[in-house]
Scaffold this motif. Structure first.
Motif, mmCIF file in Angstrom:
data_model
loop_
_atom_site.group_PDB
_atom_site.id
_atom_site.type_symbol
_atom_site.label_atom_id
_atom_site.label_comp_id
_atom_site.label_asym_id
_atom_site.label_seq_id
_atom_site.Cartn_x
_atom_site.Cartn_y
_atom_site.Cartn_z
ATOM 1 N N UNK A 17 0.873 -1.175 0.000
ATOM 2 C CA UNK A 17 0.000 0.000 0.000
ATOM 3 C C UNK A 17 0.905 1.219 0.000
ATOM 4 N N UNK A 18 0.329 2.392 0.020
ATOM 5 C CA UNK A 18 1.118 3.614 -0.103
ATOM 6 C C UNK A 18 2.340 3.627 0.805
ATOM 7 N N UNK A 19 2.138 3.329 2.079
ATOM 8 C CA UNK A 19 3.239 3.349 3.041
ATOM 9 C C UNK A 19 3.285 2.072 3.880
ATOM 10 N N UNK A 20 2.954 0.942 3.255
ATOM 11 C CA UNK A 20 2.949 -0.346 3.948
ATOM 12 C C UNK A 20 3.865 -1.329 3.229
ATOM 13 N N UNK A 21 4.833 -1.879 3.972
ATOM 14 C CA UNK A 21 5.760 -2.871 3.436
ATOM 15 C C UNK A 21 5.574 -4.171 4.222
ATOM 16 N N UNK A 22 5.331 -5.265 3.522
ATOM 17 C CA UNK A 22 5.037 -6.544 4.170
ATOM 18 C C UNK A 22 6.155 -7.550 3.904
ATOM 19 N N UNK A 23 6.580 -8.242 4.974
ATOM 20 C CA UNK A 23 7.597 -9.281 4.854
ATOM 21 C C UNK A 23 6.907 -10.577 4.454
ATOM 22 N N UNK A 24 7.057 -10.974 3.195
ATOM 23 C CA UNK A 24 6.357 -12.145 2.682
ATOM 24 C C UNK A 24 6.839 -13.447 3.302
ATOM 25 N N UNK A 25 7.972 -13.425 3.973
ATOM 26 C CA UNK A 25 8.463 -14.628 4.641
ATOM 27 C C UNK A 25 7.592 -15.010 5.843
ATOM 28 N N UNK A 26 6.760 -14.062 6.307
ATOM 29 C CA UNK A 26 5.956 -14.315 7.507
ATOM 30 C C UNK A 26 4.461 -14.427 7.232
ATOM 31 N N UNK A 27 4.031 -14.238 5.997
ATOM 32 C CA UNK A 27 2.601 -14.300 5.694
ATOM 33 C C UNK A 27 2.146 -15.758 5.700
ATOM 34 N N UNK A 28 1.096 -16.045 6.470
ATOM 35 C CA UNK A 28 0.639 -17.431 6.643
ATOM 36 C C UNK A 28 -0.770 -17.681 6.086
ATOM 37 N N UNK A 29 -1.527 -16.623 5.855
ATOM 38 C CA UNK A 29 -2.895 -16.802 5.371
ATOM 39 C C UNK A 29 -3.329 -15.561 4.605
ATOM 40 N N UNK A 30 -4.140 -15.793 3.567
ATOM 41 C CA UNK A 30 -4.571 -14.705 2.687
ATOM 42 C C UNK A 30 -6.067 -14.830 2.439
ATOM 43 N N UNK A 31 -6.850 -13.875 2.911
ATOM 44 C CA UNK A 31 -8.276 -13.850 2.652
ATOM 45 C C UNK A 31 -8.487 -12.908 1.474
ATOM 46 N N UNK A 32 -8.637 -13.517 0.326
ATOM 47 C CA UNK A 32 -8.603 -12.771 -0.923
ATOM 48 C C UNK A 32 -9.721 -11.746 -1.036
ATOM 49 N N UNK A 33 -10.945 -12.109 -0.672
ATOM 50 C CA UNK A 33 -12.071 -11.194 -0.871
ATOM 51 C C UNK A 33 -11.975 -9.950 0.005
ATOM 52 N N UNK A 34 -11.187 -10.029 1.082
ATOM 53 C CA UNK A 34 -11.003 -8.886 1.970
ATOM 54 C C UNK A 34 -9.653 -8.193 1.756
ATOM 55 N N UNK A 35 -8.771 -8.873 1.023
ATOM 56 C CA UNK A 35 -7.434 -8.331 0.828
ATOM 57 C C UNK A 35 -6.619 -8.346 2.104
ATOM 58 N N UNK A 36 -6.885 -9.341 2.969
ATOM 59 C CA UNK A 36 -6.241 -9.395 4.284
ATOM 60 C C UNK A 36 -5.137 -10.446 4.323
ATOM 61 N N UNK A 37 -3.983 -10.050 4.831
ATOM 62 C CA UNK A 37 -2.871 -10.974 5.033
ATOM 63 C C UNK A 37 -2.696 -11.203 6.526
ATOM 64 N N UNK A 38 -2.631 -12.478 6.925
ATOM 65 C CA UNK A 38 -2.425 -12.831 8.331
ATOM 66 C C UNK A 38 -1.025 -13.417 8.523
#
Length: 217
Positions: free
Chosen positions: A139-160
């Protein structure tokens, strides 16, 4: 420190003979937004605007101008702070990073650290490190470490960052969902030790079904 008077005009001077569209291509920003920054106001709302540190980094690269000096002129850094060291953090352990106009927040599994942007004299180098460490701008000012993402709720665009999907999470921009959809699936499969074959559960989250994935991203 206050922003340099006429900062927008200074940005226009840095752009020089480069067209707005060329500047947009080089920086990854829209040509309309670059012009708004030069005018120091949002032409749609007539509200005064100020570029974030992330935006300044893009302009610094596009115009081949010192990022530290640009941060100083924008009012984020004091000259006397140039020799101050920033708080050291273990990038590999960070789940995600949020960057605002005044501070950077590093979110860990059980804690978080907020650091004043004024002390980030090596912020440019820090941003350059993120990509190689597995981070993606979501996102504009959001950086996510993909090594730690465990779940993705696609319809909400949420990464857990936990498999049950009840703990820390972030919501990513729709454009990034589309751009990184396949990469997210591969990363989650790798992080959870499952295959790339998925199905949607009742919540619309993506779960794995079969054997261990051997490929890495």
């Amino acid at each position: 420190m206050k922003q340099l008077d006429g900062f927008g005009k200074f940005l226009e001077t840095l752009r020089g003979k480069m067209s707005l569209r060329e500047a947009a291509h080089k920086s990854g920003l829209s040509h309309a937004y670059i012009r708004d920054l030069e005018l120091e106001r949002n032409r749609s709302t007539n509200e005064k605007i100020k570029p974030s540190p992330v935006t300044l980094k893009k302009l610094s690269d596009a115009y081949n101008y010192s990022y530290t000096e640009l941060m100083e002129k924008a009012g984020y850094l004091e000259k006397e702070e140039m020799n101050h060291s920033s708080v050291e953090v273990d990038i590999a352990q960070i789940l995600f990073i949020e960057v605002s106009a005044k501070e950077v927040t590093y979110q860990f599994q059980h804690s978080k650290i907020s650091q004043n942007v004024h002390s980030l004299v090596d912020f440019s180098d820090f941003l350059d490190q993120l990509e190689e460490k597995g981070f993606k701008k979501m996102d504009t000012d959001l950086f996510v470490n993909l090594h730690h993402v465990m779940k993705y709720i696609e319809k909400e665009g949420t990464l857990y960052f936990d498999q049950p999907g009840i703990g820390k999470h972030v919501v990513i921009a729709a454009s990034k969902q589309k751009k990184y959809h396949d990469l997210l699936l591969r990363c989650i499969a790798r992080n959870t030790g499952n295959s790339l074959e998925y199905h949607l559960d009742r919540n619309g989250s993506i779960d794995s079904m079969r054997s261990t994935l051997k490929q890495s991203f």
